[in-house]
Write a protein that holds these residues in place. Structure first.
Motif, short mmCIF file in Angstrom:
data_model
loop_
_atom_site.label_atom_id
_atom_site.label_comp_id
_atom_site.label_asym_id
_atom_site.label_seq_id
_atom_site.Cartn_x
_atom_site.Cartn_y
_atom_site.Cartn_z
N ALA A 1 -10.10 30.27 21.94
CA ALA A 1 -11.46 29.92 22.33
C ALA A 1 -12.11 31.11 22.99
CB ALA A 1 -11.44 28.72 23.27
N GLY A 2 -13.43 31.15 22.99
CA GLY A 2 -14.15 32.23 23.66
C GLY A 2 -13.77 33.59 23.10
N CYS A 3 -13.42 34.51 24.00
CA CYS A 3 -13.07 35.87 23.58
C CYS A 3 -11.79 35.91 22.75
CB CYS A 3 -12.89 36.76 24.82
SG CYS A 3 -14.41 37.01 25.77
N ALA A 4 -10.91 34.95 22.92
CA ALA A 4 -9.61 34.97 22.24
C ALA A 4 -9.66 34.35 20.85
CB ALA A 4 -8.58 34.23 23.08
N ARG A 5 -10.82 33.91 20.41
CA ARG A 5 -10.89 33.20 19.13
C ARG A 5 -10.38 34.04 17.98
NH1 ARG A 5 -12.90 28.73 17.36
NH2 ARG A 5 -13.86 28.25 19.36
N CYS A 6 -10.64 35.34 18.00
CA CYS A 6 -10.26 36.15 16.83
C CYS A 6 -9.80 37.56 17.20
CB CYS A 6 -11.42 36.23 15.84
SG CYS A 6 -12.95 36.86 16.56
N ASN A 7 -9.27 37.75 18.43
CA ASN A 7 -8.89 39.11 18.83
C ASN A 7 -7.39 39.33 18.89
OD1 ASN A 7 -8.13 37.82 21.18
ND2 ASN A 7 -9.68 38.77 22.48
N GLY A 8 -6.59 38.35 18.39
CA GLY A 8 -5.16 38.57 18.30
C GLY A 8 -4.37 38.36 19.57
N THR A 9 -4.97 37.75 20.60
CA THR A 9 -4.24 37.56 21.86
C THR A 9 -3.50 36.22 21.93
OG1 THR A 9 -6.25 36.71 22.91
CG2 THR A 9 -5.76 39.05 23.22
N VAL A 10 -3.83 35.28 21.03
CA VAL A 10 -3.15 33.98 21.04
C VAL A 10 -1.69 34.19 20.64
CG1 VAL A 10 -3.08 31.68 20.00
CG2 VAL A 10 -5.29 32.77 20.48
N PRO A 11 -0.74 33.65 21.40
CA PRO A 11 0.68 33.88 21.10
C PRO A 11 1.14 33.13 19.86
CG PRO A 11 0.47 32.34 22.92
CD PRO A 11 -0.92 32.84 22.63
N ASP A 12 2.13 33.69 19.18
CA ASP A 12 2.82 32.98 18.11
C ASP A 12 3.55 31.79 18.72
OD1 ASP A 12 4.16 32.99 15.27
OD2 ASP A 12 5.80 32.85 16.72
N ALA A 13 3.37 30.60 18.13
CA ALA A 13 3.92 29.38 18.72
C ALA A 13 5.44 29.44 18.84
CB ALA A 13 3.50 28.16 17.92
N ALA B 1 -13.09 22.18 32.02
CA ALA B 1 -13.51 23.55 32.31
C ALA B 1 -13.08 24.53 31.23
CB ALA B 1 -12.93 23.99 33.65
N LYS B 2 -12.28 24.06 30.27
CA LYS B 2 -11.61 24.95 29.32
C LYS B 2 -12.42 25.07 28.03
CE LYS B 2 -7.37 23.78 28.09
NZ LYS B 2 -5.90 23.63 28.13
N ALA B 3 -13.42 25.96 28.03
CA ALA B 3 -14.18 26.27 26.82
C ALA B 3 -14.75 25.01 26.18
CB ALA B 3 -13.30 27.03 25.83
N CYS B 4 -15.38 24.17 26.98
CA CYS B 4 -15.94 22.92 26.49
C CYS B 4 -17.31 23.19 25.86
CB CYS B 4 -16.07 21.93 27.64
SG CYS B 4 -15.99 20.21 27.16
N PRO B 5 -17.52 22.82 24.59
CA PRO B 5 -18.77 23.17 23.90
C PRO B 5 -19.94 22.28 24.31
CG PRO B 5 -17.36 21.89 22.45
CD PRO B 5 -16.56 22.14 23.71
N PRO B 6 -21.17 22.71 24.01
CA PRO B 6 -22.37 21.96 24.43
C PRO B 6 -22.42 20.53 23.92
CG PRO B 6 -22.96 24.18 23.72
CD PRO B 6 -21.52 24.00 23.38
N GLU B 7 -21.78 20.24 22.79
CA GLU B 7 -21.85 18.88 22.24
C GLU B 7 -21.23 17.85 23.17
OE1 GLU B 7 -18.65 18.40 18.88
OE2 GLU B 7 -19.10 20.54 19.12
N PHE B 8 -20.41 18.30 24.13
CA PHE B 8 -19.78 17.37 25.07
C PHE B 8 -20.43 17.39 26.44
CE2 PHE B 8 -15.91 18.56 22.38
CZ PHE B 8 -16.12 17.50 21.50
N CYS B 9 -21.59 18.03 26.56
CA CYS B 9 -22.28 18.07 27.85
C CYS B 9 -22.63 16.65 28.29
CB CYS B 9 -23.55 18.91 27.75
SG CYS B 9 -24.44 19.08 29.31
N MET B 10 -22.40 16.38 29.57
CA MET B 10 -22.58 15.04 30.12
C MET B 10 -23.86 14.90 30.94
SD MET B 10 -18.60 14.78 31.35
CE MET B 10 -18.77 13.26 32.29
N GLY B 11 -24.75 15.87 30.81
CA GLY B 11 -25.98 15.84 31.58
C GLY B 11 -25.99 16.91 32.65
N ASN B 12 -26.87 16.79 33.60
CA ASN B 12 -27.04 17.79 34.64
C ASN B 12 -27.14 17.12 36.01
OD1 ASN B 12 -28.55 19.79 36.45
ND2 ASN B 12 -28.25 21.03 34.60
N VAL B 13 -26.46 17.71 36.97
CA VAL B 13 -26.46 17.17 38.33
C VAL B 13 -27.88 16.93 38.83
CG1 VAL B 13 -25.96 17.77 40.74
CG2 VAL B 13 -24.25 18.20 38.97
N ASN B 14 -28.81 17.79 38.44
CA ASN B 14 -30.17 17.73 38.97
C ASN B 14 -31.05 16.71 38.27
OD1 ASN B 14 -29.92 20.00 40.89
ND2 ASN B 14 -29.56 21.19 39.04
#
Length: 386
Positions: free
Chosen positions: A181-193, A258-271
């Motif tokens: 996710a984020g910066c690690a989506r395609c830069n080769g840092t994700v470990p081999d399972a 908090a873990k790379a949650c996309p806008p489609e799951f936004c629950m609104g705004n505190v304000n």
């Protein structure tokens, strides 16, 4: 009132580093911080709706925000929850590079936990700056802190070494893999399972037979407790976390994770909402809940489902899709947890000589044997599905 909630607060998304595995891409890591008005409104909602809360101050790098912000945050907590209240706790999760004695003294005074993200001898694999000087300062002053190590492709087989590095310093250590996710989506840092599984099991076996170890190894220790039937929840990735966690961004927007949650799951705004209950009835929360339920229905026949609760929804989302199973995180948990369960069961079936294992497992086993109703000693887990 509801019993408990964990609230991740990101007072800023700005960071003084550019870590290659960050959930937030460079265009998101801009300067700016949460207003005190938003923070005041958030704490008022939490205090009126929940008996207890744990605030996790995250980012970005939370310590790029001045210390005066946190002093005001504690004042707001005392305003809404009362002074010296057992209803509220705090953790600051930081890269450690901006820690100083004045801040740590304040954290000791206010009983704020400090978590440092660092990979010890391999810190430079993912990060630009070295926090070791600050960590040494913490150790010298007997401050209470723990370290979280993010395991990448390069360090997947180095987990035992990272554990031993922090064990020798008497520092609590937890380890988790980079997710795509984020910066690690395609830069080769994700470990081999497969390599991550090997490295994780090796670290556990070393810790298990380390009778002199004074630190727990997380999440492995939590898996031990989970298998033994301890009522304490396991790590957040393997509990039913929905409705029990939220994340609030600097602008007040609310997400279920908090873990790379996309806008489609936004629950609104505190304000713009009147209560957190309203956020949990939002369309964004309905989407993640529906997808998670669909995935868990597929997981229900798995022999370890009762221990993993279908895994982390955000891990699944970024690996194979929210409703799907058997991504890398699923396979990692299945293999590692099953190994741990087999080892613990072997000890339960032994003659009871636990002198050669570490004190955390030893105490857990003794507690289990004193109260065998916690879990059936013979409730073995079937072999992992291939």
């Amino acid at each position: 009132m509801k019993p408990y909630i964990s609230v991740v607060i990101k007072p800023t998304l700005f960071c003084n580093e550019s870590c290659s595995h960050c959930y937030h891409t460079p265009d998101e890591r801009v300067r700016g911080e949460m207003s005190l008005e938003t923070l005041d409104r958030l704490m008022g909602m939490v205090a009126s709706e929940y008996q207890a809360v744990w605030f996790i101050w995250h980012g970005g790098e939370p310590l790029t925000v001045p210390m005066s912000f946190y002093k005001k945050a504690i004042e707001l907590e005392e305003k809404h929850f009362g002074k010296s209240s057992f209803r509220v706790g705090n953790t600051i999760q930081t890269n450690g590079t901006l820690l100083n004695r004045r801040l740590m003294a304040y954290c000791r005074e206010k009983m704020i936990n400090v978590g440092v993200s660092c990979e010890g001898p391999y810190n430079s694999v993912l990060r630009e700056l070295d926090p070791e000087k600050a960590i040494s300062m913490l150790s010298d002053k007997e401050n209470k802190y723990s370290v979280s190590a993010t395991i990448s492709r390069e360090t997947a087989l180095k987990q035992r070494e990272i554990y031993e590095y922090y064990r020798d310093r008497g520092t609590n250590i937890s380890m988790s893999p980079v997710i795509p996710a984020g910066c690690a989506r395609c830069n080769g840092t994700v470990p081999d399972a497969d390599e991550y599984i090997r490295g994780s099991i090796e670290a556990f076996d070393t810790w298990l037979h380390d009778a002199d170890s004074k630190v727990p190894l997380i999440p492995h220790y939590l898996y031990v407790l989970n298998y033994l039937g301890d009522p304490t929840p396991s790590d957040c990735a393997h509990t039913s976390c929905l409705t029990k966690w939220i994340c609030v961004n600097p602008d007040g927007s609310i997400y279920p994770c908090a873990k790379a949650c996309p806008p489609e799951f936004c629950m609104g705004n505190v304000n713009s909402i009147s209560s957190l209950d309203e956020a949990f009835h939002s369309e964004g929360f309905r989407r993640i809940l529906a997808g998670s339920v669909a995935r868990r229905e597929k997981c229900a026949s798995c022999p370890i489902y009762r221990y993993c609760n279908g895994g982390c929804s955000m891990d699944a989302y970024h690996e194979v899709g929210l409703e799907n199973t058997d991504g890398d995180s699923c396979r990692i948990f299945r293999e590692v947890f099953t190994h741990i369960a087999d080892e613990i069961q072997r000890l339960l079936d032994s003659d009871g000589d636990y002198s050669g294992i570490n004190m955390f497992v030893r105490d857990a086993l003794v507690g289990k044997l004193v109260n065998p109703r916690v879990v059936s000693q013979r409730s073995r887990i079937p072999a992992p599905l291939s």
